[in-house]
Write an enzyme that holds these catalytic residues in place. Structure first.
Site, PDB file in Angstrom:
ATOM      1  N   ALA A  25      12.661 -37.842 -91.130  1.00  0.00           N
ATOM      2  CA  ALA A  25      13.965 -37.456 -90.533  1.00  0.00           C
ATOM      3  C   ALA A  25      14.111 -37.501 -89.208  1.00  0.00           C
ATOM      4  CB  ALA A  25      14.348 -36.154 -91.282  1.00  0.00           C
ATOM      5  N   THR A  29      17.338 -38.277 -85.956  1.00  0.00           N
ATOM      6  CA  THR A  29      17.888 -37.210 -85.386  1.00  0.00           C
ATOM      7  C   THR A  29      18.887 -37.470 -84.259  1.00  0.00           C
ATOM      8  OG1 THR A  29      15.704 -36.505 -84.293  1.00  0.00           O
ATOM      9  CG2 THR A  29      16.336 -35.245 -86.189  1.00  0.00           C
ATOM     10  N   ARG A  37      13.056 -29.650 -91.397  1.00  0.00           N
ATOM     11  CA  ARG A  37      12.001 -28.400 -91.170  1.00  0.00           C
ATOM     12  C   ARG A  37      11.920 -28.117 -89.527  1.00  0.00           C
ATOM     13  NH1 ARG A  37      10.338 -31.857 -94.995  1.00  0.00           N
ATOM     14  NH2 ARG A  37      10.264 -30.776 -96.977  1.00  0.00           N
ATOM     15  N   HIS A 124      12.210 -42.487-100.561  1.00  0.00           N
ATOM     16  CA  HIS A 124      13.191 -41.570-101.326  1.00  0.00           C
ATOM     17  C   HIS A 124      14.668 -41.902-101.815  1.00  0.00           C
ATOM     18  CE1 HIS A 124      10.629 -38.132 -99.292  1.00  0.00           C
ATOM     19  NE2 HIS A 124       9.951 -38.843-100.403  1.00  0.00           N
ATOM     20  N   CYS A 132      26.035 -44.690-112.209  1.00  0.00           N
ATOM     21  CA  CYS A 132      26.685 -43.746-113.272  1.00  0.00           C
ATOM     22  C   CYS A 132      25.598 -43.506-114.433  1.00  0.00           C
ATOM     23  CB  CYS A 132      28.012 -44.299-114.009  1.00  0.00           C
ATOM     24  SG  CYS A 132      27.667 -45.181-115.196  1.00  0.00           S
ATOM     25  N   SER A 196       7.137 -34.690 -90.627  1.00  0.00           N
ATOM     26  CA  SER A 196       6.099 -33.657 -90.370  1.00  0.00           C
ATOM     27  C   SER A 196       5.071 -33.624 -91.466  1.00  0.00           C
ATOM     28  CB  SER A 196       6.972 -32.017 -90.978  1.00  0.00           C
ATOM     29  OG  SER A 196       7.409 -32.290 -92.210  1.00  0.00           O
TER      30      SER A 196
HETATM   31  N1  APR Z   1      11.080 -37.773 -82.325  1.00  0.00           N
HETATM   32  C1  APR Z   1       9.914 -37.694 -82.909  1.00  0.00           C
HETATM   33  N2  APR Z   1       9.983 -36.585 -83.795  1.00  0.00           N
HETATM   34  C2  APR Z   1      10.982 -35.900 -84.136  1.00  0.00           C
HETATM   35  C3  APR Z   1      12.288 -35.916 -83.612  1.00  0.00           C
HETATM   36  C4  APR Z   1      12.429 -37.134 -82.704  1.00  0.00           C
HETATM   37  N3  APR Z   1      13.424 -37.505 -81.968  1.00  0.00           N
HETATM   38  N4  APR Z   1      13.187 -35.219 -84.067  1.00  0.00           N
HETATM   39  C5  APR Z   1      12.429 -34.439 -84.942  1.00  0.00           C
HETATM   40  N5  APR Z   1      11.176 -34.736 -84.909  1.00  0.00           N
HETATM   41  C6  APR Z   1      10.275 -34.261 -85.903  1.00  0.00           C
HETATM   42  C7  APR Z   1      10.137 -32.875 -86.003  1.00  0.00           C
HETATM   43  O1  APR Z   1       9.394 -32.257 -85.112  1.00  0.00           O
HETATM   44  C8  APR Z   1       9.517 -32.580 -87.389  1.00  0.00           C
HETATM   45  O2  APR Z   1       8.198 -32.647 -87.391  1.00  0.00           O
HETATM   46  O3  APR Z   1      10.219 -35.156 -87.099  1.00  0.00           O
HETATM   47  C9  APR Z   1       9.864 -33.928 -88.052  1.00  0.00           C
HETATM   48  C10 APR Z   1      10.701 -34.055 -89.111  1.00  0.00           C
HETATM   49  O4  APR Z   1      10.039 -33.422 -90.304  1.00  0.00           O
HETATM   50  P1  APR Z   1      10.911 -32.997 -91.301  1.00  0.00           P
HETATM   51  O5  APR Z   1      12.252 -32.396 -91.109  1.00  0.00           O
HETATM   52  O6  APR Z   1      10.104 -32.224 -92.369  1.00  0.00           O
HETATM   53  O7  APR Z   1      11.452 -34.507 -92.046  1.00  0.00           O
HETATM   54  P2  APR Z   1      10.565 -35.274 -93.090  1.00  0.00           P
HETATM   55  O8  APR Z   1       9.211 -35.522 -92.831  1.00  0.00           O
HETATM   56  O9  APR Z   1      11.188 -36.649 -93.237  1.00  0.00           O
HETATM   57  O10 APR Z   1      10.822 -34.593 -94.483  1.00  0.00           O
HETATM   58  C11 APR Z   1      10.108 -35.373 -95.875  1.00  0.00           C
HETATM   59  O11 APR Z   1      11.269 -33.781 -97.166  1.00  0.00           O
HETATM   60  O12 APR Z   1      12.862 -32.473 -97.913  1.00  0.00           O
HETATM   61  C12 APR Z   1      12.036 -33.717 -98.204  1.00  0.00           C
HETATM   62  O13 APR Z   1      13.242 -35.713 -99.056  1.00  0.00           O
HETATM   63  C13 APR Z   1      13.125 -34.937 -98.037  1.00  0.00           C
HETATM   64  O14 APR Z   1      12.431 -36.940 -97.143  1.00  0.00           O
HETATM   65  C14 APR Z   1      12.403 -35.576 -96.891  1.00  0.00           C
HETATM   66  C15 APR Z   1      11.246 -35.212 -97.019  1.00  0.00           C
END
Ligand code: APR
Length: 249
Positions: A25, A29, A37, A124, A132, A196
């Protein structure tokens, strides 16, 4: 982020002929889509009615309380106006220039394909694809699904239409996992960014990497930092923009 780190990553990607990107994710951003998270992430606050977001994004919620599921899904996971950022466009350029062979993403926003990436393994799934629950498994793009009613139903058979995303409590697509494992196993450079690495089995794919050029580019620390050959705690969009500027002008 030091210039030396960027030099190293640039050199690795210039030499690469089978680089693979594994992302989450944090890649989106910079396109205005919150992650999960981080402090400002989707899981930082309770969902409507005090329900945990992890429940609202689960198979059980979809089946037992579809109106709540779709209200949360539409409000937080569907971003039809989001545009690719330099992380997405940089990866598409690295693929077009023969350095990168696949993107393996946990994201469901379709922005890698929107940026021009051709080999994208969506662990995912994607909000862009929907089907449907009727016997015909009729398929719909996001644009084909009306805003109302909240719980969309199939115009052909009346059954509920659900997104092709992997919800909590559901299994990943075996074919996508197999393709992702094969890409990671044969990667000369594995670039991990914007994740993360909290969620399995997705995060477990990294253990298939057999090369010596594992780079992690993430704002915060990850469980893989200690095993990585290069760690850059900086925005992945800025890092890839710099790398591509150096490589391709
Ligand atoms: N550049 C680098 N890192 C970033 C940036 C950026 N611009 N913006 C945010 N981050 C980092 C955050 O510090 C965090 O460690 O990206 C990471 C995002 O982690 P999560 O929010 O846990 O997202 P993700 O790892 O994709 O989650 C995995 O969890 O809920 C499920 O299905 C959902 O696919 C998702 C999965």
């Amino acid at each position: 982020m030091t210039s030396r780190d960027i030099d190293t990553l640039t050199s690795w990607l210039d030499d690469a002929r089978a680089a693979v990107f594994f992302g989450g994710a944090g890649v989106s951003t910079a396109s205005g889509i919150p992650d999960f998270r981080s402090a400002a992430g989707l899981y930082a606050s309770q969902g409507p009615g005090g329900r945990a977001p992890e429940y609202l994004l689960s198979h059980d919620c979809l089946m037992d309380q579809p109106a709540e599921f779709f209200a949360f899904h539409r409000a937080n996971l569907v971003h039809p106006d989001a545009q690719p950022n330099p992380a997405h466009t940089g990866l598409a350029e690295l693929e077009a220039r023969g350095r990168l062979v696949a993107v393996v993403t946990q994201n469901i926003d379709g922005l890698h394909q929107k940026a021009g990436s051709r080999v994208v393994h969506e662990l995912h799934g994607s909000v862009e694809r929907n089907h449907c629950l009727g016997r015909g498994r009729h398929r719909f793009t996001l644009a084909q699904i009306p805003e109302e009613p909240v719980v969309p139903s199939c115009p052909q058979c009346g059954a509920m239409i659900r997104p092709d995303v992997v919800l909590y409590g559901e299994a990943l697509d075996e074919g996508v996992v197999a393709a992702s494992v094969a890409a990671v196993q044969h990667a000369d450079v594995l670039l991990v960014g914007g994740t993360s690495l909290n969620v399995y089995p997705a995060a477990g794919l990294l253990h298939y990497y057999r090369g010596g050029r594992l780079a992690v580019v993430n704002l915060s620390e990850t469980p893989m930092d200690h095993q990585a050959d290069l760690v850059i705690h900086a925005p992945i969009d800025e890092v890839l923009a710099q790398v591509c500027r150096r490589l391709f002008g």
